[in-house]
Every structure is written in C-alpha cells, then in structure tokens.
Design a protein around this motif. Structure first.
Motif, PDB file in Angstrom:
ATOM      1  N   VAL A   1       0.845  -1.196   0.000  1.00  0.00           N
ATOM      2  CA  VAL A   1       0.000   0.000   0.000  1.00  0.00           C
ATOM      3  C   VAL A   1       0.878   1.243   0.000  1.00  0.00           C
ATOM      4  O   VAL A   1       1.337   1.696   1.056  1.00  0.00           O
ATOM      5  CB  VAL A   1      -0.924   0.017   1.237  1.00  0.00           C
ATOM      6  CG1 VAL A   1      -1.836   1.245   1.203  1.00  0.00           C
ATOM      7  CG2 VAL A   1      -1.746  -1.262   1.320  1.00  0.00           C
ATOM      8  N   PRO A   2       1.158   1.838  -1.174  1.00  0.00           N
ATOM      9  CA  PRO A   2       1.888   3.101  -1.188  1.00  0.00           C
ATOM     10  C   PRO A   2       0.928   4.267  -0.942  1.00  0.00           C
ATOM     11  O   PRO A   2      -0.114   4.366  -1.576  1.00  0.00           O
ATOM     12  CB  PRO A   2       2.464   3.153  -2.602  1.00  0.00           C
ATOM     13  CG  PRO A   2       1.515   2.353  -3.435  1.00  0.00           C
ATOM     14  CD  PRO A   2       0.912   1.313  -2.516  1.00  0.00           C
ATOM     15  N   ALA A   3       1.270   5.123   0.013  1.00  0.00           N
ATOM     16  CA  ALA A   3       0.441   6.303   0.324  1.00  0.00           C
ATOM     17  C   ALA A   3       1.361   7.499   0.420  1.00  0.00           C
ATOM     18  O   ALA A   3       1.624   8.037   1.498  1.00  0.00           O
ATOM     19  CB  ALA A   3      -0.330   6.083   1.615  1.00  0.00           C
ATOM     20  N   LEU A   4       1.870   7.916  -0.738  1.00  0.00           N
ATOM     21  CA  LEU A   4       2.892   8.961  -0.800  1.00  0.00           C
ATOM     22  C   LEU A   4       2.449  10.181  -1.589  1.00  0.00           C
ATOM     23  O   LEU A   4       3.276  10.993  -2.016  1.00  0.00           O
ATOM     24  CB  LEU A   4       4.175   8.388  -1.430  1.00  0.00           C
ATOM     25  CG  LEU A   4       4.900   7.309  -0.618  1.00  0.00           C
ATOM     26  CD1 LEU A   4       5.929   6.600  -1.484  1.00  0.00           C
ATOM     27  CD2 LEU A   4       5.567   7.913   0.603  1.00  0.00           C
ATOM     28  N   GLY A   5       1.142  10.339  -1.799  1.00  0.00           N
ATOM     29  CA  GLY A   5       0.684  11.481  -2.585  1.00  0.00           C
ATOM     30  C   GLY A   5       1.222  11.406  -4.005  1.00  0.00           C
ATOM     31  O   GLY A   5       1.281  10.327  -4.625  1.00  0.00           O
ATOM     32  N   ASP A   6       1.671  12.546  -4.525  1.00  0.00           N
ATOM     33  CA  ASP A   6       2.206  12.577  -5.890  1.00  0.00           C
ATOM     34  C   ASP A   6       3.436  11.697  -6.055  1.00  0.00           C
ATOM     35  O   ASP A   6       3.734  11.242  -7.158  1.00  0.00           O
ATOM     36  CB  ASP A   6       2.566  14.018  -6.276  1.00  0.00           C
ATOM     37  CG  ASP A   6       1.341  14.843  -6.633  1.00  0.00           C
ATOM     38  OD1 ASP A   6       0.223  14.305  -6.562  1.00  0.00           O
ATOM     39  OD2 ASP A   6       1.499  16.042  -6.973  1.00  0.00           O
ATOM     40  N   ALA A   7       4.170  11.455  -4.968  1.00  0.00           N
ATOM     41  CA  ALA A   7       5.383  10.635  -5.044  1.00  0.00           C
ATOM     42  C   ALA A   7       5.064   9.154  -5.236  1.00  0.00           C
ATOM     43  O   ALA A   7       5.972   8.352  -5.457  1.00  0.00           O
ATOM     44  CB  ALA A   7       6.224  10.828  -3.786  1.00  0.00           C
ATOM     45  N   THR A   8       3.792   8.787  -5.155  1.00  0.00           N
ATOM     46  CA  THR A   8       3.416   7.389  -5.368  1.00  0.00           C
ATOM     47  C   THR A   8       3.843   6.917  -6.758  1.00  0.00           C
ATOM     48  O   THR A   8       4.298   5.771  -6.924  1.00  0.00           O
ATOM     49  CB  THR A   8       1.900   7.197  -5.185  1.00  0.00           C
ATOM     50  OG1 THR A   8       1.555   7.551  -3.841  1.00  0.00           O
ATOM     51  CG2 THR A   8       1.485   5.764  -5.435  1.00  0.00           C
TER      52      THR A   8
END
Length: 441
Positions: free
Chosen positions: A255-262
């Motif tokens: 689960v990536p939750a990095l905003g635009d950095a996803t």
C-alpha cells in the motif's frame, strides 16, 4: 527524513497544545456571539453586502518537489467565472476568488492565511495543506471558517472553525484496511516519514483490526525522493513473508500512500517486484487517479487489480455532471484541472456548500461571522448525492477518538479493472464504527 518533523499537524489528537487551541477558538466564538455587532468589524469578517463582491480564498501547493494540487485553485477561479456568468450567487452577488500557492511550506501556509484575513475573505474553501498549525491560528483569530479542506491533518477534524466535507485520510485508510483484511496476506504500508505520515499506520490498522487481520508493516520513505528502490525491496519482503521469514501462502499487498510521489515509488516497485512472488497493490485516491493509472500502463501496469478507496463516486458517475459543466464552459483547455482528481472534486463540493450557505442567508450580510453562524446553527446541506447530507456539530460521534468535526465517514471502494478505475461496490461504506474500535491512541 524530510526536514518537516517539527510540525505538529497530525491526524491524531494532540491532547495538549491542540486541545488548548481548540478551547481558545471556542472562546473566540462565544465572545463573538455575545458581541455580535463588534465581531462584524473584526478584520477579515466583514463584506459581501450590497454591490461588494463576496470574497473567498482557495489555496494549494504548486510547483513543488512533493505533492502538488494546482487544479484546486484553478478550478476555484473557473467556478467564480461560471457562477458570475450565470447571475452570481443568491441575489445576484458576484463571487471573487483569491488563490494562494501554499508551496508545501509552513511559512507559505501562514502567509496565505494572513492574506485571507487582510483581503477580508469570508471563508477559505476547498483547499489543501498539511500545515494546519500554521494556517489555523490566523483564521481562528479572525473568525474565518475553513470549509472543505482536504483532510490531511487532525486539526481539520478538531477546530471549531473547520467544516470538512469528507473524512480525510482517516476514513480512506480505515476503509482500505477493512477491505484488505479479507483479501490480503501480509500488508506493507509505504508512507511519508513525516509527523502527518506517522498517523497512517494506526488508521490502516483500524480497518485491518476490524477484519481480524494482523497489523501492517510500516515502511518509511522520504516524500520528495527521486527513487524508492530500498523501500520497494523492503515492502516486497514484508508483503511476501508471513512474519517468520517464510513465504506467505496468501497473496500479500503493498500500500503506497505517498501522494504525488506514489508514481515515483511505483517506477522503482515495478523493477523490484520481478524478483518476488506476485503481490497486489492498493492505495487511496489522492495518491492514484485514472491519469496515473493510464500513464503507468493501464491494464498492463502495476495498478491492475488494485483496490483504491475514495470519498466520492467514480468520476464517470452522472452526479459529477454539474462540475464537468463548469470545467467545459470555463476551463476546457486548462490542463491543470482534472475532473477525476480528488482535490478538484473536493473544491467543487466546498463551493457547492458555500453556495447553499449564501442562499440560506437570503438578502442578509455575507460575512465570516454570518457564514459560520449559519453552519453552527445546524444548516443541513445536500451535495447532489456526492456525500451524505452535511451538518456540522461541535461534538460529533467520532469525538471520542479525536475527530469531533468529522461529520462524513463514508468512503467508496474502487478497483482497477482492464485499466479503468471502476466501482468495486455500489454506494458508500461507512467506517464510523471501524474508527471507533481502532487503536487510535
């Protein structure tokens, strides 16, 4: 590390300084109620009567190395052009929208708020910032309501000047965890190494707990990194292991939750995953939308089969036709505005709410004081089915877990099928009970 860990804007309660700030703000409102005439001249609260335009502000970060939301202020300006071209707000009043680049910076966020006070804005609408401890004090001092923030910080769900239209990250991650509990083996969360990011594991775990699933593995990452090979390797190791070093028999989830950095993370993840058993990806809207899915390869990309939680119906739903009409008529060639972007959608709902507030005031003065009073008096606002009917109270059901202003705990569950983001379940899922039962200490 990101250099931002001195900030106190978190998803979970700060029972000391934030609680005192809330009490101070509440005291301001009580004082205003007893001195109504005097409060009408507090800087930033007067205006919107007669032929004067009604002034509001929308802010969001633009041109930064981390998350950017240029579509939010761009849509706000398009909405102002559209509403003014169609006779203005109730009674023919013109709407003037101020915009501000928040720069993903605490100093810039405070400057935006001070400008709202100086320019006599009656509300801040549909905005995005993770620096609530910087922007709320000026707004609270001037009595300016914050309507429809993106839900990034705990303060947006505690301040009596905040009127959120969605459940922010708490509902998205809690709802996602509940779904993953039934469909995943081990779960690895990749999240920003910031104070705000520190709250994300507990929120995801609240949903996993509801499904009797083990807690997520927590993988920290810089939110403005240029590559994430180390984090990809670690996430894959955690997601494919059963916790004892043995391969998990059930398919794991990352689960990536990095905003635009996803998107940057997924570039590294695609290369790393070739050396590991198959895993499923899952995330929240705001980190991924249809544009990102298309750019990453669509049906052949890493998001195929991914579960994604959102606050609202899918972008193809007819309930968005009003927003799309505004974009078509006033911003057709503006590529900053994407109808599928959760930020743009939140801004549309915030302005829809504000329009209803002004209509409720009829021919009366539109000021920060009257707008706030209308909301605090229990005004119920419909959004055409995009959210449940909204109504804000000082102590809502989720006050016991630190979210007294969280009035909309509904989320939608979406999935990527054949490269398209579609509804995985019809209607909304309410996660109030999931959050109440979570360990959000």
């Amino acid at each position: 590390m990101t250099g931002r860990r001195h900030m106190r804007s978190t998803f979970l309660p700060d029972t000391s300084r934030r609680a005192r700030a809330v009490r101070r703000a509440a005291g301001i409102l009580v004082a205003c109620a007893s001195l109504a005439a005097g409060c009408g001249v507090v800087p930033g609260t007067a205006g919107g009567s007669g032929d004067d335009p009604i002034i509001v502000m929308t802010w969001a970060p633009e041109d930064t190395s981390a998350t950017n939301k240029p579509g939010m202020p761009a849509f706000a300006q398009a909405y102002a052009r559209w509403i003014n071209a169609h006779g203005g707000l109730a009674g023919g009043r013109k709407l003037k929208v101020l915009t501000c680049n928040e720069h993903n910076d605490s100093v810039a966020a405070a400057k935006c708020a001070r400008r709202a006070v100086k320019e006599k804005a009656v509300a801040v609408l549909g905005s995005y910032s993770q620096y609530a401890d910087s922007f709320f004090p000026p707004l609270e001092g001037a009595g300016i309501p914050y309507i429809g923030g993106y839900g990034l910080t705990n303060a947006e769900f505690t301040s009596p000047l905040s009127y959120p239209v969605n459940g922010g990250q708490p509902t998205l991650l809690s709802g996602l965890g509940k779904e993953l509990a039934a469909n995943c083996g081990s779960v690895a969360l990749v999240r920003p190494d910031t104070i705000a990011g520190d709250a994300l594991p507990d929120l995801l775990n609240s949903g996993l707990k509801a499904g009797k699933h083990a807690k997520t593995d927590d993988v920290l990452a810089e939110e403005d990194a240029t590559e994430y090979s180390t984090q990809s390797e670690r996430a894959l190791q955690q997601a494919t292991s059963d916790g004892t070093g043995q391969q998990d028999e059930e398919q794991g989830c990352v689960v990536p939750a990095l905003g635009d950095a996803t998107s940057t993370f997924m570039d590294s993840f695609r290369r790393a995953r070739e050396d590991y058993p198959a895993v499923r990806t899952a995330t929240v809207l705001g980190s991924v939308d249809q544009t990102v899915i298309d750019a990453s390869g669509g049906a052949s990309g890493p998001y195929e089969g991914a579960y994604i939680t959102g606050w609202y119906p899918v972008a193809s739903d007819a309930r968005w036709d009003g927003m799309k009409k505004v974009i078509s008529e006033e911003a057709f060639s503006d590529n900053r505005i994407d109808a599928a972007d959760a930020g743009v959608q939140t801004t549309w709902i915030a302005y829809t709410v504000f329009k209803r507030i002004v209509e409720s005031l009829a021919d009366g003065e539109v000021s920060a004081d009257t707008v706030r009073r209308a909301l605090d008096d229990g005004l119920k606002i419909g959004t055409g089915g995009l959210t449940p009917t909204l109504r804000w109270r000082f102590q809502d059901r989720l006050a016991s877990v630190g979210f007294p202003r969280l009035t909309n705990a509904d989320v939608t569950l979406q999935v990527v099928r054949k490269g398209r983001l579609v509804a995985a379940k019809q209607g909304f899922v309410n996660v109030t009970a999931t959050l109440e039962d979570g360990d959000l200490s």
